[in-house]
Design a protein around this motif. Structure first.
Motif, PDB file in Angstrom:
ATOM      1  N   LEU A  84       0.847  -1.183   0.000  1.00 24.76           N
ATOM      2  CA  LEU A  84       0.000   0.000   0.000  1.00 24.76           C
ATOM      3  C   LEU A  84       0.888   1.240   0.000  1.00 24.76           C
ATOM      4  O   LEU A  84       1.564   1.537   0.977  1.00 24.76           O
ATOM      5  N   ALA A  85       0.904   1.959  -1.122  1.00 22.72           N
ATOM      6  CA  ALA A  85       1.740   3.156  -1.270  1.00 22.72           C
ATOM      7  C   ALA A  85       0.853   4.398  -1.246  1.00 22.72           C
ATOM      8  O   ALA A  85       0.066   4.620  -2.168  1.00 22.72           O
ATOM      9  N   GLU A  86       0.999   5.179  -0.181  1.00 22.06           N
ATOM     10  CA  GLU A  86       0.173   6.375   0.009  1.00 22.06           C
ATOM     11  C   GLU A  86       0.929   7.333   0.924  1.00 22.06           C
ATOM     12  O   GLU A  86       1.358   6.948   2.013  1.00 22.06           O
ATOM     13  N   ASP A  87       1.110   8.586   0.475  1.00 27.22           N
ATOM     14  CA  ASP A  87       1.931   9.514   1.260  1.00 27.22           C
ATOM     15  C   ASP A  87       1.175  10.181   2.406  1.00 27.22           C
ATOM     16  O   ASP A  87       1.790  10.725   3.315  1.00 27.22           O
ATOM     17  N   GLN A  88      -0.144  10.144   2.415  1.00 27.91           N
ATOM     18  CA  GLN A  88      -0.911  10.724   3.513  1.00 27.91           C
ATOM     19  C   GLN A  88      -1.161   9.652   4.567  1.00 27.91           C
ATOM     20  O   GLN A  88      -1.890   8.684   4.329  1.00 27.91           O
ATOM     21  N   ALA A  89      -0.567   9.833   5.741  1.00 25.01           N
ATOM     22  CA  ALA A  89      -0.602   8.805   6.782  1.00 25.01           C
ATOM     23  C   ALA A  89      -2.019   8.432   7.193  1.00 25.01           C
ATOM     24  O   ALA A  89      -2.324   7.246   7.405  1.00 25.01           O
ATOM     25  N   MET A  90      -2.895   9.388   7.305  1.00 25.10           N
ATOM     26  CA  MET A  90      -4.254   9.106   7.747  1.00 25.10           C
ATOM     27  C   MET A  90      -4.997   8.266   6.708  1.00 25.10           C
ATOM     28  O   MET A  90      -5.706   7.304   7.057  1.00 25.10           O
ATOM     29  N   VAL A  91      -4.838   8.618   5.444  1.00 23.32           N
ATOM     30  CA  VAL A  91      -5.491   7.857   4.369  1.00 23.32           C
ATOM     31  C   VAL A  91      -4.904   6.446   4.295  1.00 23.32           C
ATOM     32  O   VAL A  91      -5.628   5.463   4.142  1.00 23.32           O
ATOM     33  N   ARG A  92      -3.572   6.360   4.424  1.00 25.63           N
ATOM     34  CA  ARG A  92      -2.898   5.057   4.398  1.00 25.63           C
ATOM     35  C   ARG A  92      -3.404   4.159   5.520  1.00 25.63           C
ATOM     36  O   ARG A  92      -3.689   2.970   5.312  1.00 25.63           O
ATOM     37  N   PRO A 109       5.377  11.900  -3.400  1.00 30.03           N
ATOM     38  CA  PRO A 109       6.766  12.358  -3.534  1.00 30.03           C
ATOM     39  C   PRO A 109       7.635  11.234  -4.094  1.00 30.03           C
ATOM     40  O   PRO A 109       7.360  10.052  -3.897  1.00 30.03           O
ATOM     41  N   GLY A 110       8.694  11.607  -4.779  1.00 31.73           N
ATOM     42  CA  GLY A 110       9.634  10.616  -5.313  1.00 31.73           C
ATOM     43  C   GLY A 110       9.216  10.095  -6.668  1.00 31.73           C
ATOM     44  O   GLY A 110       9.782  10.471  -7.697  1.00 31.73           O
ATOM     45  N   HIS A 111       8.210   9.246  -6.685  1.00 27.11           N
ATOM     46  CA  HIS A 111       7.657   8.709  -7.927  1.00 27.11           C
ATOM     47  C   HIS A 111       6.142   8.706  -7.809  1.00 27.11           C
ATOM     48  O   HIS A 111       5.596   8.304  -6.790  1.00 27.11           O
ATOM     49  N   SER A 112       5.465   9.125  -8.863  1.00 30.54           N
ATOM     50  CA  SER A 112       4.005   9.080  -8.855  1.00 30.54           C
ATOM     51  C   SER A 112       3.545   7.635  -9.028  1.00 30.54           C
ATOM     52  O   SER A 112       4.343   6.743  -9.366  1.00 30.54           O
ATOM     53  N   GLY A 113       2.264   7.400  -8.815  1.00 37.62           N
ATOM     54  CA  GLY A 113       1.738   6.056  -8.988  1.00 37.62           C
ATOM     55  C   GLY A 113       1.917   5.536 -10.404  1.00 37.62           C
ATOM     56  O   GLY A 113       2.239   4.363 -10.611  1.00 37.62           O
ATOM     57  N   VAL A 114       1.736   6.411 -11.389  1.00 40.19           N
ATOM     58  CA  VAL A 114       1.902   5.996 -12.783  1.00 40.19           C
ATOM     59  C   VAL A 114       3.371   5.704 -13.080  1.00 40.19           C
ATOM     60  O   VAL A 114       3.696   4.719 -13.756  1.00 40.19           O
ATOM     61  N   GLU A 115       4.280   6.542 -12.583  1.00 36.99           N
ATOM     62  CA  GLU A 115       5.714   6.299 -12.780  1.00 36.99           C
ATOM     63  C   GLU A 115       6.138   4.992 -12.120  1.00 36.99           C
ATOM     64  O   GLU A 115       6.946   4.230 -12.673  1.00 36.99           O
ATOM     65  N   ALA A 120      -1.863   5.235 -17.335  1.00 37.47           N
ATOM     66  CA  ALA A 120      -1.983   4.031 -16.515  1.00 37.47           C
ATOM     67  C   ALA A 120      -2.296   2.819 -17.389  1.00 37.47           C
ATOM     68  O   ALA A 120      -1.711   1.742 -17.226  1.00 37.47           O
ATOM     69  N   LEU A 121      -3.206   2.982 -18.325  1.00 38.45           N
ATOM     70  CA  LEU A 121      -3.569   1.882 -19.218  1.00 38.45           C
ATOM     71  C   LEU A 121      -2.384   1.440 -20.063  1.00 38.45           C
ATOM     72  O   LEU A 121      -2.188   0.247 -20.314  1.00 38.45           O
ATOM     73  N   SER A 122      -1.580   2.409 -20.500  1.00 34.22           N
ATOM     74  CA  SER A 122      -0.463   2.086 -21.389  1.00 34.22           C
ATOM     75  C   SER A 122       0.616   1.265 -20.713  1.00 34.22           C
ATOM     76  O   SER A 122       1.397   0.585 -21.379  1.00 34.22           O
ATOM     77  N   GLU A 125      12.878  -5.602  -3.227  1.00 34.53           N
ATOM     78  CA  GLU A 125      13.292  -6.540  -2.183  1.00 34.53           C
ATOM     79  C   GLU A 125      12.436  -7.795  -2.114  1.00 34.53           C
ATOM     80  O   GLU A 125      12.922  -8.873  -1.782  1.00 34.53           O
ATOM     81  N   GLN A 126      11.150  -7.667  -2.428  1.00 32.01           N
ATOM     82  CA  GLN A 126      10.259  -8.815  -2.293  1.00 32.01           C
ATOM     83  C   GLN A 126       9.100  -8.737  -3.277  1.00 32.01           C
ATOM     84  O   GLN A 126       8.837  -7.680  -3.856  1.00 32.01           O
ATOM     85  N   HIS A 127       8.422  -9.870  -3.444  1.00 29.82           N
ATOM     86  CA  HIS A 127       7.297  -9.934  -4.375  1.00 29.82           C
ATOM     87  C   HIS A 127       5.991  -9.646  -3.648  1.00 29.82           C
ATOM     88  O   HIS A 127       5.765 -10.118  -2.532  1.00 29.82           O
ATOM     89  N   PHE A 128       5.133  -8.862  -4.299  1.00 33.72           N
ATOM     90  CA  PHE A 128       3.791  -8.587  -3.787  1.00 33.72           C
ATOM     91  C   PHE A 128       2.768  -9.035  -4.820  1.00 33.72           C
ATOM     92  O   PHE A 128       3.007  -8.945  -6.028  1.00 33.72           O
ATOM     93  N   ASP A 129       1.632  -9.499  -4.345  1.00 34.93           N
ATOM     94  CA  ASP A 129       0.564  -9.902  -5.258  1.00 34.93           C
ATOM     95  C   ASP A 129      -0.132  -8.684  -5.847  1.00 34.93           C
ATOM     96  O   ASP A 129      -0.592  -8.711  -6.987  1.00 34.93           O
ATOM     97  N   LEU A 130      -0.203  -7.617  -5.038  1.00 36.23           N
ATOM     98  CA  LEU A 130      -0.926  -6.425  -5.461  1.00 36.23           C
ATOM     99  C   LEU A 130      -0.220  -5.161  -4.982  1.00 36.23           C
ATOM    100  O   LEU A 130       0.190  -5.071  -3.819  1.00 36.23           O
ATOM    101  N   LEU A 131      -0.090  -4.186  -5.886  1.00 34.49           N
ATOM    102  CA  LEU A 131       0.363  -2.843  -5.530  1.00 34.49           C
ATOM    103  C   LEU A 131      -0.859  -1.941  -5.573  1.00 34.49           C
ATOM    104  O   LEU A 131      -1.488  -1.775  -6.617  1.00 34.49           O
ATOM    105  N   LEU A 132      -1.214  -1.369  -4.418  1.00 31.59           N
ATOM    106  CA  LEU A 132      -2.322  -0.427  -4.314  1.00 31.59           C
ATOM    107  C   LEU A 132      -1.694   0.938  -4.053  1.00 31.59           C
ATOM    108  O   LEU A 132      -1.162   1.194  -2.977  1.00 31.59           O
ATOM    109  N   SER A 133      -1.729   1.807  -5.065  1.00 34.98           N
ATOM    110  CA  SER A 133      -0.933   3.028  -5.002  1.00 34.98           C
ATOM    111  C   SER A 133      -1.736   4.298  -5.258  1.00 34.98           C
ATOM    112  O   SER A 133      -2.590   4.340  -6.149  1.00 34.98           O
TER     113      SER A 133
END
Length: 209
Positions: free
Chosen positions: A5-13, A60-66, A102-104, A47-55
């Motif tokens: 789960l990648a989300e920069d807002q702690a409360m939403v995360r 900051p750093g990289h956007s979800g699309v990047e 995102a689709l591309s 570092e490790q494999h995940f079944d799902l990335l929820l972003s």
């Protein structure tokens, strides 16, 4: 199910993590790892494999699309028998430029954050079953909305929008200052903008940045 789960807002995360835990009756057992920005998420994916990335889409750093673009290339190059990490992107913006990018890069799901919580749970179930979950009207709109920027111009313009000088952008991208000026000039021209700030504003409104 291992979820990053990648989300920069702690409360939403925290709220999303709690929601996924409460939905274990529908999703099965979930193992949630949290990342507070795109850079941390990328490091964890290496570092490790995940079944799902929820972003989240804007971090900051990289956007979800990047992050999705990088992950698609990384998985294509990796010599592994592990199944592909599925990707669902969450955003508060329904900008068609985001959806097209995102689709591309093979993102399986694109949801607005103000959707009902059951929509997210259902989307995860559908995506893990091999389906794509993207609002059809937004997807249709995205088909005709052409992003004129290339990746190099986009990176330079994004850094410029953060207030970086030409020399700072050159240092970040490991290119010459003249090359940065060329990228920004091309972006300004393509977007019919008056300057780099105006170009960044237009690109953000379209979801191209």
């Amino acid at each position: 199910m291992k979820i990053l789960l990648a989300e920069d807002q702690a409360m939403v995360r925290g709220a999303l993590s709690a929601l996924l835990t409460l939905a274990e009756d529908e999703l099965g057992e979930v193992d949630i790892t949290e990342a507070e920005d795109g850079n941390q998420a990328m490091a964890m994916l290496k570092e490790q494999h995940f079944d799902l990335l929820l972003s989240d889409i804007e971090m900051p750093g990289h956007s979800g699309v990047e992050l999705a673009q990088w992950l698609a290339a990384y998985q294509a190059e990796a010599a592994t028998m592990q199944p592909k990490t599925k990707i669902i992107i969450l955003t508060t913006f329904g900008r068609v430029g985001y959806i097209k990018r995102a689709l591309s890069c093979g993102v399986e799901g694109f949801l607005l954050k103000d959707a009902p919580s059951e929509s997210l749970v259902n989307a995860i179930k559908q995506v893990m079953a091999g389906k794509k979950i993207i609002d059809p009207e937004l997807a249709i709109s995205a088909i005709g909305d052409i992003d004129p920027l290339n990746d190099k111009e986009r990176k330079a313009l994004r850094l410029a929008s953060d207030g970086l000088s030409t020399s700072d952008i050159a240092a970040q991208l490991f290119i010459a200052e003249g090359t940065v000026r060329n990228y920004l000039s091309e972006a300004i021209s393509k977007l019919n903008a008056t300057n780099r700030i105006d170009a960044a504003r237009i690109a953000k409104q379209k979801g191209w940045l």
